[in-house]
Design an enzyme around this catalytic site. Structure first.
Site, PDB file in Angstrom:
ATOM      1  N   CYS A  24       2.711  11.742  -3.033  1.00  0.00           N
ATOM      2  CA  CYS A  24       4.073  12.230  -3.299  1.00  0.00           C
ATOM      3  C   CYS A  24       4.381  12.161  -4.788  1.00  0.00           C
ATOM      4  CB  CYS A  24       5.094  11.416  -2.512  1.00  0.00           C
ATOM      5  SG  CYS A  24       5.172  11.816  -0.766  1.00  0.00           S
ATOM      6  N   CYS A  33     -11.908 -12.880  13.399  1.00  0.00           N
ATOM      7  CA  CYS A  33     -10.441 -12.851  13.459  1.00  0.00           C
ATOM      8  C   CYS A  33      -9.958 -13.242  14.849  1.00  0.00           C
ATOM      9  CB  CYS A  33      -9.911 -11.459  13.138  1.00  0.00           C
ATOM     10  SG  CYS A  33     -10.470 -10.762  11.573  1.00  0.00           S
ATOM     11  N   CYS A  88      14.251  15.171  -1.017  1.00  0.00           N
ATOM     12  CA  CYS A  88      13.527  15.805   0.094  1.00  0.00           C
ATOM     13  C   CYS A  88      13.934  15.202   1.429  1.00  0.00           C
ATOM     14  CB  CYS A  88      12.023  15.661  -0.087  1.00  0.00           C
ATOM     15  SG  CYS A  88      11.294  16.809  -1.271  1.00  0.00           S
ATOM     16  N   HIS A  89      13.844  13.863   1.514  1.00  0.00           N
ATOM     17  CA  HIS A  89      13.865  13.208   2.814  1.00  0.00           C
ATOM     18  C   HIS A  89      15.254  12.811   3.302  1.00  0.00           C
ATOM     19  CE1 HIS A  89       9.570  13.355   2.762  1.00  0.00           C
ATOM     20  NE2 HIS A  89       9.518  12.660   1.629  1.00  0.00           N
ATOM     21  N   CYS A 141      -5.523 -13.710   5.401  1.00  0.00           N
ATOM     22  CA  CYS A 141      -6.262 -14.384   6.472  1.00  0.00           C
ATOM     23  C   CYS A 141      -7.736 -14.559   6.089  1.00  0.00           C
ATOM     24  CB  CYS A 141      -6.149 -13.599   7.777  1.00  0.00           C
ATOM     25  SG  CYS A 141      -4.560 -13.789   8.617  1.00  0.00           S
ATOM     26  N   CYS A 154      12.686  10.879  -4.157  1.00  0.00           N
ATOM     27  CA  CYS A 154      12.310  10.947  -2.732  1.00  0.00           C
ATOM     28  C   CYS A 154      13.491  11.395  -1.872  1.00  0.00           C
ATOM     29  CB  CYS A 154      11.842   9.579  -2.252  1.00  0.00           C
ATOM     30  SG  CYS A 154      10.634   8.743  -3.292  1.00  0.00           S
ATOM     31  N   CYS A 159      -8.925 -16.928  16.094  1.00  0.00           N
ATOM     32  CA  CYS A 159      -7.580 -17.484  15.907  1.00  0.00           C
ATOM     33  C   CYS A 159      -6.525 -16.763  16.742  1.00  0.00           C
ATOM     34  CB  CYS A 159      -7.174 -17.407  14.439  1.00  0.00           C
ATOM     35  SG  CYS A 159      -8.084 -18.517  13.342  1.00  0.00           S
ATOM     36  N   HIS A 160      -6.796 -15.530  17.111  1.00  0.00           N
ATOM     37  CA  HIS A 160      -5.743 -14.721  17.726  1.00  0.00           C
ATOM     38  C   HIS A 160      -5.959 -14.450  19.204  1.00  0.00           C
ATOM     39  CE1 HIS A 160      -3.670 -13.959  13.946  1.00  0.00           C
ATOM     40  NE2 HIS A 160      -4.856 -13.753  13.382  1.00  0.00           N
TER      41      HIS A 160
END
Length: 262
Positions: free
Chosen positions: A223, A77, A181-182, A115, A178, A80-81
């Site tokens: 969850c 990897c 709760c949040h 990739c 969700c 390329c980086h």
């Protein structure tokens, strides 16, 4: 319709930017906006902030090794980086994002697998596999401290709205969404936990309940299981959509990977 009316409509459309797709209506974020670490107990927060004690760095270190290792008959990897044309520092803060070639929404895990298949001639890694978790942890950690900022325009708009709908839809035998709760109850206590605002800024993260490292999708699955709903497959379109929605909802908060959660 009369020709004059048609012409006026065409002029109005041009003045408004032609046929560009409007951004979806976004929910107001919780106020004040707080990262997941703000809801941790003191000892858990201390564990997250200690880079020598935080167990998530085992996966970050393994990911760095995989990133720099050249698989048999392929390239690493890092090949390329290593140049400035393909920087990874800060990149994870802008995911999920639309892949220009396929038009699909991808998160960091999805980008790593693209990739592999496009540039390394390798098979994609299984979702939640140790190698994929490790590479994701390494790449995400390169954005640690970078404010989250994602694009929900264009092709991403439908994905955002899908995630938004999922977040607000009641499900399971407990008939809970969700948002209950949040949004409605963050900061309150639940079984010894302080309910957070539900941001994914620390994931992938080490969760003490799991005694191991895991992805945001694994947390979403938990969850769903917790409200006695049928969970989706990790890496599914529904969870990708929710991941984009949560990233937009957390916009401006810093990436915390590797987080530690209870």
């Amino acid at each position: 319709m009369r020709p004059v009316a048609c012409a006026l409509l065409a002029l109005a459309a041009a003045a408004c930017g032609g046929t560009e797709q409007a951004l979806p209506a976004t929910d107001p974020p919780p106020s004040p906006l707080k990262p997941g670490s703000a809801f941790l107990q003191a000892d858990t927060l201390a564990l997250q902030e200690d880079d020598f004690a935080n167990p998530g760095f085992l996966w970050v270190d393994q990911g760095e090794a995989l990133f720099n290792d050249a698989p048999t008959e392929s390239k690493a990897c890092s090949t390329c980086h290593t140049d400035s044309a393909r920087p990874l520092e800060g990149a994870a803060a802008h995911y999920p994002a639309i892949d220009e070639e396929s038009g699909a929404l991808v998160n960091i895990e999805g980008r790593i697998n693209l990739c592999r298949t496009r540039h390394q001639g390798l098979e994609p890694l299984d979702y939640e596999s140790e190698d994929l978790l490790s590479l994701t942890a390494y790449v995400a950690n390169l954005s640690r401290g970078t404010p989250i900022s994602v694009d929900i325009g264009g092709a991403a708009a439908d994905w955002y709205e899908r995630g938004q709908t999922y977040f607000h839809t009641r499900r399971g035998q407990y008939n809970l969404a969700c948002t209950q709760c949040h949004d409605d109850n963050w900061g309150k206590q639940l079984r010894g936990d302080t309910i957070s605002q539900g941001h994914g800024t620390g994931f992938p993260a080490y969760r003490l309940e799991w005694q191991t490292f895991g992805s945001l999708h694994r947390r979403l699955s938990d969850c769903d299981t917790g409200v006695r709903a049928e969970p989706h497959a990790l890496g599914s379109d529904d969870y990708l959509a929710v991941e984009l929605y949560l990233a937009k909802r957390a916009e401006g908060l810093p990436v915390e990977t590797p987080g530690v959660r209870r």
